[in-house]
Design a protein around this motif. Structure first.
Motif, PDB file in Angstrom:
ATOM      1  N   ALA A   7       0.824  -1.216   0.000  1.00 13.74           N
ATOM      2  CA  ALA A   7       0.000   0.000   0.000  1.00 13.74           C
ATOM      3  C   ALA A   7       0.856   1.263   0.000  1.00 13.74           C
ATOM      4  O   ALA A   7       0.531   2.233  -0.676  1.00 13.74           O
ATOM      5  CB  ALA A   7      -0.944   0.011   1.201  1.00 13.74           C
ATOM      6  N   ARG A  12       1.004   2.553  -5.602  1.00 16.22           N
ATOM      7  CA  ARG A  12       0.226   3.656  -5.013  1.00 16.22           C
ATOM      8  C   ARG A  12      -0.900   4.128  -5.930  1.00 16.22           C
ATOM      9  O   ARG A  12      -1.163   5.318  -6.056  1.00 16.22           O
ATOM     10  CB  ARG A  12       1.110   4.834  -4.643  1.00 16.22           C
ATOM     11  CG  ARG A  12       2.152   4.502  -3.619  1.00 16.22           C
ATOM     12  CD  ARG A  12       2.924   5.728  -3.225  1.00 16.22           C
ATOM     13  NE  ARG A  12       4.040   5.354  -2.388  1.00 16.22           N
ATOM     14  CZ  ARG A  12       4.835   6.232  -1.814  1.00 16.22           C
ATOM     15  NH1 ARG A  12       4.633   7.506  -1.981  1.00 16.22           N
ATOM     16  NH2 ARG A  12       5.822   5.829  -1.082  1.00 16.22           N
ATOM     17  N   CYS A  13      -1.550   3.190  -6.574  1.00 17.46           N
ATOM     18  CA  CYS A  13      -2.668   3.525  -7.458  1.00 17.46           C
ATOM     19  C   CYS A  13      -3.770   4.272  -6.720  1.00 17.46           C
ATOM     20  O   CYS A  13      -4.486   5.073  -7.307  1.00 17.46           O
ATOM     21  CB  CYS A  13      -3.239   2.256  -8.086  1.00 17.46           C
ATOM     22  SG  CYS A  13      -2.077   1.433  -9.187  1.00 17.46           S
ATOM     23  N   TRP A  14      -3.874   4.033  -5.426  1.00 20.23           N
ATOM     24  CA  TRP A  14      -4.915   4.664  -4.634  1.00 20.23           C
ATOM     25  C   TRP A  14      -4.739   6.180  -4.567  1.00 20.23           C
ATOM     26  O   TRP A  14      -5.686   6.907  -4.295  1.00 20.23           O
ATOM     27  CB  TRP A  14      -4.951   4.063  -3.226  1.00 20.23           C
ATOM     28  CG  TRP A  14      -3.632   4.081  -2.524  1.00 20.23           C
ATOM     29  CD1 TRP A  14      -2.656   3.125  -2.591  1.00 20.23           C
ATOM     30  CD2 TRP A  14      -3.141   5.100  -1.669  1.00 20.23           C
ATOM     31  NE1 TRP A  14      -1.576   3.505  -1.840  1.00 20.23           N
ATOM     32  CE2 TRP A  14      -1.847   4.701  -1.258  1.00 20.23           C
ATOM     33  CE3 TRP A  14      -3.649   6.313  -1.212  1.00 20.23           C
ATOM     34  CZ2 TRP A  14      -1.071   5.474  -0.408  1.00 20.23           C
ATOM     35  CZ3 TRP A  14      -2.871   7.070  -0.365  1.00 20.23           C
ATOM     36  CH2 TRP A  14      -1.605   6.647   0.032  1.00 20.23           C
ATOM     37  N   HIS A  17      -6.934   8.019  -7.318  1.00 24.48           N
ATOM     38  CA  HIS A  17      -8.389   7.895  -7.254  1.00 24.48           C
ATOM     39  C   HIS A  17      -9.023   9.181  -6.738  1.00 24.48           C
ATOM     40  O   HIS A  17      -8.373  10.003  -6.100  1.00 24.48           O
ATOM     41  CB  HIS A  17      -8.785   6.741  -6.325  1.00 24.48           C
ATOM     42  CG  HIS A  17      -8.381   5.408  -6.847  1.00 24.48           C
ATOM     43  ND1 HIS A  17      -9.267   4.521  -7.385  1.00 24.48           N
ATOM     44  CD2 HIS A  17      -7.171   4.802  -6.922  1.00 24.48           C
ATOM     45  CE1 HIS A  17      -8.629   3.437  -7.765  1.00 24.48           C
ATOM     46  NE2 HIS A  17      -7.351   3.582  -7.492  1.00 24.48           N
ATOM     47  N   GLU A  19     -11.414  11.321  -4.242  1.00 24.12           N
ATOM     48  CA  GLU A  19     -11.460  11.216  -2.788  1.00 24.12           C
ATOM     49  C   GLU A  19     -12.527  10.208  -2.373  1.00 24.12           C
ATOM     50  O   GLU A  19     -13.533  10.028  -3.044  1.00 24.12           O
ATOM     51  CB  GLU A  19     -11.714  12.571  -2.147  1.00 24.12           C
ATOM     52  CG  GLU A  19     -13.139  13.025  -2.144  1.00 24.12           C
ATOM     53  CD  GLU A  19     -13.321  14.346  -1.438  1.00 24.12           C
ATOM     54  OE1 GLU A  19     -14.188  14.409  -0.569  1.00 24.12           O
ATOM     55  OE2 GLU A  19     -12.626  15.302  -1.782  1.00 24.12           O
ATOM     56  N   HIS A  20     -12.269   9.549  -1.265  1.00 23.79           N
ATOM     57  CA  HIS A  20     -13.175   8.536  -0.736  1.00 23.79           C
ATOM     58  C   HIS A  20     -14.184   9.191   0.191  1.00 23.79           C
ATOM     59  O   HIS A  20     -13.865  10.189   0.859  1.00 23.79           O
ATOM     60  CB  HIS A  20     -12.385   7.488   0.043  1.00 23.79           C
ATOM     61  CG  HIS A  20     -11.332   6.797  -0.768  1.00 23.79           C
ATOM     62  ND1 HIS A  20     -11.613   5.790  -1.646  1.00 23.79           N
ATOM     63  CD2 HIS A  20      -9.989   6.974  -0.833  1.00 23.79           C
ATOM     64  CE1 HIS A  20     -10.504   5.376  -2.217  1.00 23.79           C
ATOM     65  NE2 HIS A  20      -9.498   6.088  -1.739  1.00 23.79           N
ATOM     66  N   GLU A  23     -13.302  10.722   3.838  1.00 22.38           N
ATOM     67  CA  GLU A  23     -11.876  11.011   3.919  1.00 22.38           C
ATOM     68  C   GLU A  23     -11.593  12.237   4.789  1.00 22.38           C
ATOM     69  O   GLU A  23     -10.720  12.222   5.651  1.00 22.38           O
ATOM     70  CB  GLU A  23     -11.334  11.239   2.517  1.00 22.38           C
ATOM     71  CG  GLU A  23      -9.858  11.030   2.363  1.00 22.38           C
ATOM     72  CD  GLU A  23      -9.457  11.010   0.903  1.00 22.38           C
ATOM     73  OE1 GLU A  23      -9.144  12.090   0.364  1.00 22.38           O
ATOM     74  OE2 GLU A  23      -9.466   9.915   0.308  1.00 22.38           O
ATOM     75  N   SER A  38      -6.649   8.755   3.310  1.00 25.70           N
ATOM     76  CA  SER A  38      -6.775   8.247   1.945  1.00 25.70           C
ATOM     77  C   SER A  38      -6.255   6.819   1.851  1.00 25.70           C
ATOM     78  O   SER A  38      -6.864   5.964   1.206  1.00 25.70           O
ATOM     79  CB  SER A  38      -6.015   9.161   0.979  1.00 25.70           C
ATOM     80  OG  SER A  38      -6.166   8.706  -0.338  1.00 25.70           O
ATOM     81  N   SER A  42      -8.593   3.548   1.075  1.00 27.64           N
ATOM     82  CA  SER A  42      -8.341   2.804  -0.157  1.00 27.64           C
ATOM     83  C   SER A  42      -8.435   1.307   0.100  1.00 27.64           C
ATOM     84  O   SER A  42      -8.541   0.521  -0.821  1.00 27.64           O
ATOM     85  CB  SER A  42      -6.958   3.154  -0.715  1.00 27.64           C
ATOM     86  OG  SER A  42      -5.927   2.579   0.068  1.00 27.64           O
ATOM     87  N   GLN A  43      -8.411   0.929   1.390  1.00 26.35           N
ATOM     88  CA  GLN A  43      -8.443  -0.470   1.773  1.00 26.35           C
ATOM     89  C   GLN A  43      -9.795  -0.907   2.324  1.00 26.35           C
ATOM     90  O   GLN A  43     -10.093  -2.103   2.376  1.00 26.35           O
ATOM     91  CB  GLN A  43      -7.378  -0.736   2.829  1.00 26.35           C
ATOM     92  CG  GLN A  43      -5.982  -0.422   2.348  1.00 26.35           C
ATOM     93  CD  GLN A  43      -4.983  -0.488   3.475  1.00 26.35           C
ATOM     94  OE1 GLN A  43      -5.051  -1.366   4.322  1.00 26.35           O
ATOM     95  NE2 GLN A  43      -4.050   0.450   3.493  1.00 26.35           N
TER      96      GLN A  43
END
Length: 113
Positions: A7, A12-14, A17, A19-20, A23, A38, A42-43
């Motif tokens: 991670a 670090r593709c997350w 993305h 925003e979650h 967040e 973040s 992402s997990q």
């Protein structure tokens, strides 16, 4: 050995993305920041994170910072305790937390509404 299973040190593709959800709420917890929020979200989702037992959160996400997850667990416990108070109980909050910026509306103020 990478305790984060890629991670932090992987692709670090997350980071690319959108925003979650949650967040900014999560990064408001003392010791948390936008990067850590973040990474966590992402997990998992915020809802799943909140539903986990504190020990499970520490075990699963502690690689991102044990102290950070312990502070998060303490904040969740404090908020759950506040929710358990009877409506007539006074609420005393630690004003040092950054999450205490929401004003409390007392029973007498609710009657005026």
């Amino acid at each position: 050995m990478d305790a984060t299973r890629g991670a932090l040190w992987g692709e670090r593709c997350w980071l690319t993305h959108e925003e979650h959800d949650g967040e900014y709420d999560l990064c408001g917890v003392e010791g948390m920041n936008l990067f850590a929020a973040s990474l966590l979200l992402s997990q998992t989702t915020l809802e799943d994170l909140l539903e986990k037992h504190p020990d499970d959160r520490l075990l699963q996400y502690g690689a991102g910072g044990v102290d950070r997850i312990m502070r998060f667990n303490a904040e969740v416990a404090r908020r759950l305790e506040l929710m358990q108070l009877p409506p007539s109980s006074p609420i005393y909050v630690d004003t040092s937390s950054s999450l205490n910026s929401v004003p409390y509306i007392g029973d007498s103020e609710m009657d005026a509404l």
